[in-house]
Design a protein around this motif. Structure first.
Motif, PDB file in Angstrom:
ATOM      1  N   ARG A  75      -8.385   6.525   5.628  1.00 48.77           N
ATOM      2  CA  ARG A  75      -9.320   7.473   6.236  1.00 48.77           C
ATOM      3  C   ARG A  75      -8.606   8.375   7.241  1.00 48.77           C
ATOM      4  N   ASP A  76      -8.970   9.645   7.219  1.00 48.23           N
ATOM      5  CA  ASP A  76      -8.592  10.538   8.315  1.00 48.23           C
ATOM      6  C   ASP A  76      -9.819  11.357   8.710  1.00 48.23           C
ATOM      7  N   HIS A  77      -9.631  12.367   9.531  1.00 45.23           N
ATOM      8  CA  HIS A  77     -10.748  13.182  10.015  1.00 45.23           C
ATOM      9  C   HIS A  77     -11.558  13.803   8.881  1.00 45.23           C
ATOM     10  N   TYR A  78     -10.912  14.027   7.744  1.00 45.05           N
ATOM     11  CA  TYR A  78     -11.537  14.809   6.682  1.00 45.05           C
ATOM     12  C   TYR A  78     -12.244  13.966   5.631  1.00 45.05           C
ATOM     13  N   GLY A  79     -11.807  12.721   5.414  1.00 41.02           N
ATOM     14  CA  GLY A  79     -12.437  11.913   4.377  1.00 41.02           C
ATOM     15  C   GLY A  79     -11.669  10.644   4.084  1.00 41.02           C
ATOM     16  N   ILE A  80     -11.897  10.091   2.871  1.00 38.74           N
ATOM     17  CA  ILE A  80     -11.305   8.808   2.475  1.00 38.74           C
ATOM     18  C   ILE A  80     -10.694   8.940   1.084  1.00 38.74           C
ATOM     19  N   THR A  81      -9.535   8.339   0.913  1.00 38.33           N
ATOM     20  CA  THR A  81      -8.896   8.230  -0.398  1.00 38.33           C
ATOM     21  C   THR A  81      -8.627   6.761  -0.690  1.00 38.33           C
ATOM     22  N   GLN A  82      -8.908   6.360  -1.930  1.00 38.85           N
ATOM     23  CA  GLN A  82      -8.608   4.981  -2.339  1.00 38.85           C
ATOM     24  C   GLN A  82      -7.153   4.879  -2.786  1.00 38.85           C
ATOM     25  N   VAL A  83      -6.453   3.910  -2.182  1.00 37.83           N
ATOM     26  CA  VAL A  83      -5.045   3.662  -2.502  1.00 37.83           C
ATOM     27  C   VAL A  83      -4.938   2.306  -3.202  1.00 37.83           C
ATOM     28  N   VAL A  84      -4.118   2.250  -4.257  1.00 38.47           N
ATOM     29  CA  VAL A  84      -3.938   1.019  -5.028  1.00 38.47           C
ATOM     30  C   VAL A  84      -2.489   0.556  -4.869  1.00 38.47           C
ATOM     31  N   ALA A  85      -2.340  -0.740  -4.562  1.00 39.71           N
ATOM     32  CA  ALA A  85      -0.999  -1.338  -4.493  1.00 39.71           C
ATOM     33  C   ALA A  85      -1.008  -2.604  -5.340  1.00 39.71           C
ATOM     34  N   ASP A  86      -0.276  -2.588  -6.448  1.00 40.41           N
ATOM     35  CA  ASP A  86      -0.219  -3.802  -7.289  1.00 40.41           C
ATOM     36  C   ASP A  86       1.089  -4.530  -7.017  1.00 40.41           C
ATOM     37  N   PRO A  87       1.206  -5.772  -7.481  1.00 41.89           N
ATOM     38  CA  PRO A  87       2.406  -6.584  -7.156  1.00 41.89           C
ATOM     39  C   PRO A  87       3.711  -5.957  -7.617  1.00 41.89           C
ATOM     40  N   ASP A  88       3.662  -5.051  -8.616  1.00 41.47           N
ATOM     41  CA  ASP A  88       4.904  -4.426  -9.092  1.00 41.47           C
ATOM     42  C   ASP A  88       5.344  -3.256  -8.224  1.00 41.47           C
ATOM     43  N   SER A  89       4.473  -2.825  -7.300  1.00 48.96           N
ATOM     44  CA  SER A  89       4.803  -1.667  -6.468  1.00 48.96           C
ATOM     45  C   SER A  89       5.781  -2.064  -5.365  1.00 48.96           C
ATOM     46  N   PRO A  90       6.761  -1.209  -5.087  1.00 46.92           N
ATOM     47  CA  PRO A  90       7.689  -1.487  -3.970  1.00 46.92           C
ATOM     48  C   PRO A  90       6.974  -1.491  -2.611  1.00 46.92           C
ATOM     49  N   ALA A  91       5.744  -0.950  -2.582  1.00 46.98           N
ATOM     50  CA  ALA A  91       4.992  -0.913  -1.328  1.00 46.98           C
ATOM     51  C   ALA A  91       4.117  -2.147  -1.138  1.00 46.98           C
ATOM     52  N   PHE A  92       4.124  -3.063  -2.113  1.00 55.24           N
ATOM     53  CA  PHE A  92       3.151  -4.154  -2.083  1.00 55.24           C
ATOM     54  C   PHE A  92       3.348  -5.079  -0.884  1.00 55.24           C
ATOM     55  N   LYS A  93       4.598  -5.400  -0.546  1.00 57.34           N
ATOM     56  CA  LYS A  93       4.836  -6.339   0.568  1.00 57.34           C
ATOM     57  C   LYS A  93       4.303  -5.779   1.880  1.00 57.34           C
ATOM     58  N   VAL A  94       4.507  -4.502   2.097  1.00 58.42           N
ATOM     59  CA  VAL A  94       3.967  -3.899   3.317  1.00 58.42           C
ATOM     60  C   VAL A  94       2.448  -3.832   3.247  1.00 58.42           C
ATOM     61  N   ALA A  95       1.913  -3.520   2.056  1.00 57.66           N
ATOM     62  CA  ALA A  95       0.456  -3.432   1.885  1.00 57.66           C
ATOM     63  C   ALA A  95      -0.214  -4.755   2.237  1.00 57.66           C
ATOM     64  N   GLU A  96       0.448  -5.874   1.965  1.00 59.69           N
ATOM     65  CA  GLU A  96      -0.135  -7.177   2.280  1.00 59.69           C
ATOM     66  C   GLU A  96      -0.275  -7.406   3.780  1.00 59.69           C
ATOM     67  N   THR A  97       0.475  -6.681   4.582  1.00 61.17           N
ATOM     68  CA  THR A  97       0.474  -6.927   6.030  1.00 61.17           C
ATOM     69  C   THR A  97      -0.520  -6.053   6.793  1.00 61.17           C
ATOM     70  N   VAL A  98      -0.918  -4.925   6.193  1.00 64.78           N
ATOM     71  CA  VAL A  98      -1.715  -3.977   6.964  1.00 64.78           C
ATOM     72  C   VAL A  98      -3.145  -4.496   7.154  1.00 64.78           C
ATOM     73  N   ARG A  99      -3.760  -4.083   8.259  1.00 61.66           N
ATOM     74  CA  ARG A  99      -5.114  -4.512   8.604  1.00 61.66           C
ATOM     75  C   ARG A  99      -5.937  -3.282   9.004  1.00 61.66           C
ATOM     76  N   GLY A 100      -7.206  -3.512   9.177  1.00 58.67           N
ATOM     77  CA  GLY A 100      -8.114  -2.434   9.517  1.00 58.67           C
ATOM     78  C   GLY A 100      -7.706  -1.691  10.774  1.00 58.67           C
ATOM     79  N   GLU A 101      -7.747  -0.375  10.719  1.00 59.13           N
ATOM     80  CA  GLU A 101      -7.461   0.571  11.798  1.00 59.13           C
ATOM     81  C   GLU A 101      -5.978   0.691  12.137  1.00 59.13           C
ATOM     82  N   TRP A 102      -5.101   0.087  11.312  1.00 57.40           N
ATOM     83  CA  TRP A 102      -3.684   0.415  11.431  1.00 57.40           C
ATOM     84  C   TRP A 102      -3.493   1.862  10.964  1.00 57.40           C
ATOM     85  N   VAL A 103      -2.541   2.545  11.577  1.00 61.74           N
ATOM     86  CA  VAL A 103      -2.213   3.908  11.157  1.00 61.74           C
ATOM     87  C   VAL A 103      -0.971   3.832  10.261  1.00 61.74           C
ATOM     88  N   VAL A 104      -1.078   4.374   9.044  1.00 60.62           N
ATOM     89  CA  VAL A 104       0.012   4.249   8.069  1.00 60.62           C
ATOM     90  C   VAL A 104       0.261   5.594   7.383  1.00 60.62           C
TER      91      VAL A 104
END
Length: 597
Positions: free
Chosen positions: A42-71
């Motif tokens: 979410r930002d000031h303008y709206g919301i986008t759905q992001v998908v992270a599956d186990p094969d993604s290089p971003a998955f390990k970081v995605a597992e750590t993020v929590r609500g209201e973190w800025v990424v």
């Protein structure tokens, strides 16, 4: 690519499918669907759905993020499967497959939730207002507020007005509330006041020849808070015009404000031609000088039907006091004993002895009145009341008796209560009107003296001659309010620009010419040197916004409001001054023991 984003969280659509993009924002929520993570960003303008599956290089970081973190998230835009399209989202046709996630700022455990916007204690919401403002509804309200103000500015410019700013540090003004005082360091023992309104300055601008003034003006009043008025400060669209009658002001402001309402009403009907309702008529018909015209109930006097009747309570009051009137509150569809009894019980809860009533029902092929009053006054009088008020079987009528000046407010509240309980009010519209011909003076029972009923700078109808020859309490003013859905949204008047008339008006409330010169010297002097006829009004921006967004409380449309105790919990204000500050201002604090315990 930009360091933080190539697009906002509301910008992506099917046209970007296949593109690699970069988004930054807050983690609105994280969902785990069988090992695949879905992040709503979410930002000031709206919301986008992001998908992270186990094969993604971003998955390990995605597992750590929590609500209201800025990424920051880099990823590939893909089209959603037809069955997963979300038509309620601007970006509902796509999703972003994460390739890289960078944590820009982690968030501690939240003191109040943002996602879902559940009810939460007001003190927590105000203390952590920066989190509260992330909530979708409040965030949207604040954005709409800025858009409404922008539309007002545009409309005023198109109507030939120029915006001028007036001083914040000024002198005390008799606007009917307590001033916020500001001690002067340079002039020990003397005080500025924050303006309750730019009243005198805008009139001086007219004397100075500026013709059409407006300002989005901050105003400050040290008064108790309520739902439709915040403590401390508020904003108004302040307006003044030269060489005008009150009709000119109505004809200028009404279409501009109608256009603002229509722009933000989301299709709800808005009054095209605002009725002009004299104050006395509004009191008699609606029991209020700010009537909700969506309520179809119109009160009428039915005194003659009870005079000499068998209902001795009303008949006796009428016979003993010529000021006594009986007002009827006709209530369509209210014709059941259960409803009438509820209204009677409500009246008693308001400190009243009760609320007399008649309800009509069909008996043996004809309409007949029921209830104790109907039995006491008889069939003929009951039928006459129904005929006057247009009541039929299934309807009811409530009655209030006494001197109207003493009961009209209660009658107006009963009118609103009945319409609210029976759902007679069309809530999906904006009904606006002007209330005109206000009393110039009123009787102050506490001080046993005459006071100004409204703005003391208004012109009395009839001018100086009326002040000299008429009963002050009979005088009307060129004073008017704008009302929408039961809320006063503006007040204004034609101003008293004659020095002699100004002095005569203030003398009626016990102020001498010397008092006028001392308290309002700038304005009084200005009127000696050629003051044009002028007038204006001020629309309460906070109330207009509250109506347009459907909020119930002004805190839901204000950025950083105080609480009900007039405290800013976010900034911890008001706070004690330091000894150094007090010495510089030549002040000593003497606390009232009653207020410190």
């Amino acid at each position: 690519m930009h360091r933080y984003r190539s697009h906002t969280c509301a910008a992506l659509s099917k046209s970007e499918v296949g593109a690699t993009v970069r988004l930054s924002g807050w983690v609105h929520r994280v969902r785990d669907h069988g090992g695949v993570l879905f992040i709503d960003l979410r930002d000031h303008y709206g919301i986008t759905q992001v998908v992270a599956d186990p094969d993604s290089p971003a998955f390990k970081v995605a597992e750590t993020v929590r609500g209201e973190w800025v990424v920051r998230i880099d990823g590939l835009v893909k089209a959603r499967a037809p069955e997963t399209i979300n038509a309620n989202m601007a970006t509902g046709e796509i999703e972003l497959y994460a390739q890289e996630i960078e944590v820009l700022s982690a968030a501690k455990e939240l003191p109040l939730p943002v996602f879902g916007e559940p009810d939460y204690p007001e003190d927590v919401r105000l203390k952590y207002r920066f989190l509260d403002l992330r909530r979708e509804t409040l965030h949207r309200n604040i954005v709409k507020r800025t858009q409404i103000i922008s539309a007002m500015r545009k409309g005023m410019g198109e109507a030939g007005f120029a915006e001028y700013t007036t001083p914040i540090l000024t002198a005390s003004s008799p606007e009917g509330a307590r001033d916020f005082l500001v001690p002067s360091r340079i002039h020990p023992g003397k005080f500025f006041a924050l303006p309750q309104a730019p009243q005198q300055y805008k009139q001086l601008l007219m004397v100075a020849g500026f013709d059409r003034y407006f300002q989005i003006a901050p105003c400050f009043r040290d008064e108790d808070p309520r739902a439709d008025r915040l403590p401390g400060e508020f904003y108004q669209l302040d307006v003044e015009m030269s060489f005008v009658t009150q009709e000119d002001i109505w004809e200028t402001m009404e279409p501009m404000m109608t256009a603002v309402f229509e722009e933000f009403a989301e299709g709800k009907p808005v009054t095209k031609q605002w009725p002009r309702i004299p104050y006395d008529e509004a009191i008699r018909k609606y029991g209020s000088d700010k009537p909700d015209l969506r309520n179809p109930i119109v009160m009428e006097a039915v005194t003659d039907h009870f005079a000499g009747s068998g209902f001795k309570v009303f008949a006796g009051m009428i016979a003993s006091n010529p000021k006594v009137e009986i007002w009827a509150i006709p209530t369509k569809t209210g014709g059941s004993r259960a409803f009438c009894d509820r209204m009677n019980a409500w009246a008693q809860s308001q400190g009243q002895p009760g609320l007399g009533y008649i309800f009509w029902k069909e008996e043996e092929g004809k309409v007949a009145g029921s209830g104790p009053l109907a039995k006491n006054i008889g069939e003929e009088r009951t039928a006459a009341i129904a005929a006057q008020l247009g009541l039929e079987a299934g309807d009811a009528c409530f009655f209030v008796a006494g001197e109207p000046s003493k009961f009209y407010k209660f009658a107006g509240e009963a009118r609103n209560r009945a319409a609210d309980e029976l759902n007679l009010i069309d809530r999906d519209r904006f009904e606006c009107c002007w209330i005109v011909d206000f009393p110039f003076y009123e009787w102050n029972e506490d001080e046993k003296k005459i006071d100004f009923a409204h703005n003391p700078f208004s012109m009395p109808q009839g001018g100086l001659e009326a002040l000299q020859t008429q009963d002050p309490l009979s005088l009307k003013a060129y004073q008017y309010d704008a009302v929408c859905n039961g809320f006063e949204i503006a007040s204004g008047s034609i101003r008293n620009q004659s020095p002699e008339t100004m002095v005569a008006a203030f003398e009626k409330v016990g102020l001498s010419q010397q008092d006028v010169e001392e308290r309002f010297g700038g304005l009084y002097r200005a009127f000696q040197y050629g003051a044009p006829p002028h007038g204006g009004c001020a629309f309460g921006i906070d109330r207009v916004v509250m109506l347009l967004v459907g909020a119930k409380n002004l805190r839901e449309i204000s950025l950083f409001p105080m609480n009900q105790q007039a405290q800013d919990l976010l900034m911890n204000a008001p706070a004690p001054a330091s000894p150094t500050q007090l010495r510089e201002l030549a002040l000593r604090v003497v606390l009232d023991p009653k207020k410190t315990n």
